[in-house]
Scaffold this motif. Structure first.
Motif, PDB file in Angstrom:
ATOM      1  N   ALA A  74      21.458  22.855  41.532  1.00  0.00           N
ATOM      2  CA  ALA A  74      21.077  23.502  42.789  1.00  0.00           C
ATOM      3  C   ALA A  74      22.011  24.668  43.097  1.00  0.00           C
ATOM      4  O   ALA A  74      21.572  25.712  43.580  1.00  0.00           O
ATOM      5  CB  ALA A  74      21.098  22.493  43.931  1.00  0.00           C
ATOM      6  N   LEU A  75      23.273  24.510  42.782  1.00  0.00           N
ATOM      7  CA  LEU A  75      24.266  25.541  43.056  1.00  0.00           C
ATOM      8  C   LEU A  75      24.168  26.728  42.095  1.00  0.00           C
ATOM      9  O   LEU A  75      24.195  27.877  42.516  1.00  0.00           O
ATOM     10  CB  LEU A  75      25.676  24.927  42.983  1.00  0.00           C
ATOM     11  N   LYS A  76      24.008  26.441  40.799  1.00  0.00           N
ATOM     12  CA  LYS A  76      24.082  27.499  39.792  1.00  0.00           C
ATOM     13  C   LYS A  76      22.729  27.981  39.275  1.00  0.00           C
ATOM     14  O   LYS A  76      22.657  29.040  38.668  1.00  0.00           O
ATOM     15  CB  LYS A  76      24.948  27.045  38.621  1.00  0.00           C
ATOM     16  N   ALA A  77      21.680  27.199  39.492  1.00  0.00           N
ATOM     17  CA  ALA A  77      20.332  27.628  39.063  1.00  0.00           C
ATOM     18  C   ALA A  77      19.492  27.799  40.324  1.00  0.00           C
ATOM     19  O   ALA A  77      19.432  28.883  40.875  1.00  0.00           O
ATOM     20  CB  ALA A  77      19.723  26.619  38.100  1.00  0.00           C
ATOM     21  N   SER A  78      18.862  26.722  40.761  1.00  0.00           N
ATOM     22  CA  SER A  78      18.085  26.759  42.002  1.00  0.00           C
ATOM     23  C   SER A  78      17.768  25.326  42.412  1.00  0.00           C
ATOM     24  O   SER A  78      17.831  24.412  41.589  1.00  0.00           O
ATOM     25  CB  SER A  78      16.782  27.538  41.811  1.00  0.00           C
ATOM     26  N   THR A  79      17.405  25.150  43.665  1.00  0.00           N
ATOM     27  CA  THR A  79      17.004  23.810  44.100  1.00  0.00           C
ATOM     28  C   THR A  79      15.713  23.384  43.411  1.00  0.00           C
ATOM     29  O   THR A  79      15.514  22.204  43.138  1.00  0.00           O
ATOM     30  CB  THR A  79      16.832  23.734  45.634  1.00  0.00           C
ATOM     31  N   LEU A  80      14.869  24.343  43.085  1.00  0.00           N
ATOM     32  CA  LEU A  80      13.638  24.045  42.357  1.00  0.00           C
ATOM     33  C   LEU A  80      13.962  23.460  40.973  1.00  0.00           C
ATOM     34  O   LEU A  80      13.362  22.469  40.545  1.00  0.00           O
ATOM     35  CB  LEU A  80      12.775  25.299  42.216  1.00  0.00           C
ATOM     36  N   ALA A  81      14.909  24.071  40.282  1.00  0.00           N
ATOM     37  CA  ALA A  81      15.335  23.565  38.957  1.00  0.00           C
ATOM     38  C   ALA A  81      15.943  22.175  39.089  1.00  0.00           C
ATOM     39  O   ALA A  81      15.648  21.275  38.292  1.00  0.00           O
ATOM     40  CB  ALA A  81      16.330  24.520  38.322  1.00  0.00           C
ATOM     41  N   ALA A  82      16.779  21.987  40.100  1.00  0.00           N
ATOM     42  CA  ALA A  82      17.404  20.677  40.317  1.00  0.00           C
ATOM     43  C   ALA A  82      16.345  19.622  40.602  1.00  0.00           C
ATOM     44  O   ALA A  82      16.406  18.507  40.065  1.00  0.00           O
ATOM     45  CB  ALA A  82      18.403  20.762  41.470  1.00  0.00           C
ATOM     46  N   ASP A  83      15.356  19.967  41.421  1.00  0.00           N
ATOM     47  CA  ASP A  83      14.279  19.025  41.744  1.00  0.00           C
ATOM     48  C   ASP A  83      13.442  18.683  40.516  1.00  0.00           C
ATOM     49  O   ASP A  83      13.060  17.529  40.320  1.00  0.00           O
ATOM     50  CB  ASP A  83      13.377  19.594  42.836  1.00  0.00           C
ATOM     51  N   LEU A  84      13.172  19.670  39.672  1.00  0.00           N
ATOM     52  CA  LEU A  84      12.398  19.437  38.454  1.00  0.00           C
ATOM     53  C   LEU A  84      13.129  18.478  37.517  1.00  0.00           C
ATOM     54  O   LEU A  84      12.540  17.527  36.995  1.00  0.00           O
ATOM     55  CB  LEU A  84      12.110  20.751  37.731  1.00  0.00           C
ATOM     56  N   VAL A  85      14.410  18.720  37.320  1.00  0.00           N
ATOM     57  CA  VAL A  85      15.202  17.847  36.448  1.00  0.00           C
ATOM     58  C   VAL A  85      15.227  16.428  37.010  1.00  0.00           C
ATOM     59  O   VAL A  85      15.025  15.453  36.275  1.00  0.00           O
ATOM     60  CB  VAL A  85      16.627  18.404  36.251  1.00  0.00           C
ATOM     61  N   GLN A  86      15.444  16.290  38.314  1.00  0.00           N
ATOM     62  CA  GLN A  86      15.453  14.962  38.929  1.00  0.00           C
ATOM     63  C   GLN A  86      14.104  14.259  38.731  1.00  0.00           C
ATOM     64  O   GLN A  86      14.055  13.081  38.401  1.00  0.00           O
ATOM     65  CB  GLN A  86      15.785  15.064  40.422  1.00  0.00           C
ATOM     66  N   LYS A  87      13.017  14.994  38.923  1.00  0.00           N
ATOM     67  CA  LYS A  87      11.671  14.415  38.766  1.00  0.00           C
ATOM     68  C   LYS A  87      11.469  13.898  37.339  1.00  0.00           C
ATOM     69  O   LYS A  87      11.028  12.766  37.144  1.00  0.00           O
ATOM     70  CB  LYS A  87      10.616  15.459  39.115  1.00  0.00           C
ATOM     71  N   VAL A  88      11.820  14.718  36.356  1.00  0.00           N
ATOM     72  CA  VAL A  88      11.683  14.302  34.952  1.00  0.00           C
ATOM     73  C   VAL A  88      12.551  13.072  34.678  1.00  0.00           C
ATOM     74  O   VAL A  88      12.103  12.106  34.068  1.00  0.00           O
ATOM     75  CB  VAL A  88      12.038  15.462  33.998  1.00  0.00           C
ATOM     76  N   PHE A  89      13.783  13.096  35.164  1.00  0.00           N
ATOM     77  CA  PHE A  89      14.704  12.003  34.863  1.00  0.00           C
ATOM     78  C   PHE A  89      14.345  10.705  35.585  1.00  0.00           C
ATOM     79  O   PHE A  89      14.768   9.633  35.168  1.00  0.00           O
ATOM     80  CB  PHE A  89      16.145  12.425  35.150  1.00  0.00           C
ATOM     81  N   PHE A  90      13.560  10.778  36.641  1.00  0.00           N
ATOM     82  CA  PHE A  90      13.123   9.559  37.308  1.00  0.00           C
ATOM     83  C   PHE A  90      11.780   9.055  36.812  1.00  0.00           C
ATOM     84  O   PHE A  90      11.484   7.878  36.933  1.00  0.00           O
ATOM     85  CB  PHE A  90      13.087   9.747  38.831  1.00  0.00           C
ATOM     86  N   GLU A  91      10.972   9.930  36.217  1.00  0.00           N
ATOM     87  CA  GLU A  91       9.619   9.535  35.825  1.00  0.00           C
ATOM     88  C   GLU A  91       9.409   9.356  34.327  1.00  0.00           C
ATOM     89  O   GLU A  91       8.517   8.618  33.929  1.00  0.00           O
ATOM     90  CB  GLU A  91       8.614  10.555  36.361  1.00  0.00           C
ATOM     91  N   ALA A  92      10.179  10.025  33.503  1.00  0.00           N
ATOM     92  CA  ALA A  92       9.946   9.990  32.050  1.00  0.00           C
ATOM     93  C   ALA A  92      10.344   8.640  31.459  1.00  0.00           C
ATOM     94  O   ALA A  92      11.355   8.042  31.839  1.00  0.00           O
ATOM     95  CB  ALA A  92      10.713  11.115  31.371  1.00  0.00           C
ATOM     96  N   ALA A  93       9.548   8.191  30.505  1.00  0.00           N
ATOM     97  CA  ALA A  93       9.785   6.892  29.861  1.00  0.00           C
ATOM     98  C   ALA A  93      10.988   6.911  28.918  1.00  0.00           C
ATOM     99  O   ALA A  93      11.531   5.857  28.587  1.00  0.00           O
ATOM    100  CB  ALA A  93       8.536   6.470  29.094  1.00  0.00           C
ATOM    101  N   ASN A  94      11.410   8.088  28.488  1.00  0.00           N
ATOM    102  CA  ASN A  94      12.503   8.186  27.524  1.00  0.00           C
ATOM    103  C   ASN A  94      13.875   8.328  28.186  1.00  0.00           C
ATOM    104  O   ASN A  94      14.863   8.577  27.508  1.00  0.00           O
ATOM    105  CB  ASN A  94      12.272   9.362  26.582  1.00  0.00           C
TER     106      ASN A  94
END
Length: 105
Positions: A49-69
């Motif tokens: 969120a600090l160095k990229a964007s809150t959108l990027a941070a939210d996307l990474v969080q979404k993937v890391f909470f939903e992906a099976a791997n």
């Protein structure tokens, strides 16, 4: 393959034109597993969120909470493997070490 991804590498991997983009794409495509703890996820969120964007941070969080791997772990012991930067100790180890316990979602 199972990986623990440092925040600096994650920051580079999400860049659209980064040479490290295949790392992020491999996570999204579930080509390998990634091990994370709550501390790692919080650091990803803060730094992205600090160095990229809150959108990027939210996307990474979404993937890391939903992906099976993605394997969520709860460290029962923190190694002092990085004495010069103790905050990086959260990245040391992996799910196959006896000091980690799988964390139910």
């Amino acid at each position: 393959m199972i990986a623990v991804i440092d925040t600096n590498l994650m920051l580079q991997a999400i860049g659209k034109t980064s040479i490290h983009k295949p790392i992020w794409q491999g996570i999204v495509d579930e080509k390998y597993s990634v091990v994370v703890s709550s501390a790692i996820l919080l650091e990803y969120e803060e730094i992205l969120a600090l160095k990229a964007s809150t959108l990027a941070a939210d996307l990474v969080q979404k993937v890391f909470f939903e992906a099976a791997n993605i394997e969520h772990i709860n460290p029962e012991f923190l190694w002092d493997a990085v004495p010069d930067d103790k905050d990086d100790n959260k990245f040391f180890g992996g799910s196959r070490l006896s000091c980690y316990k799988r964390q139910p979602l």
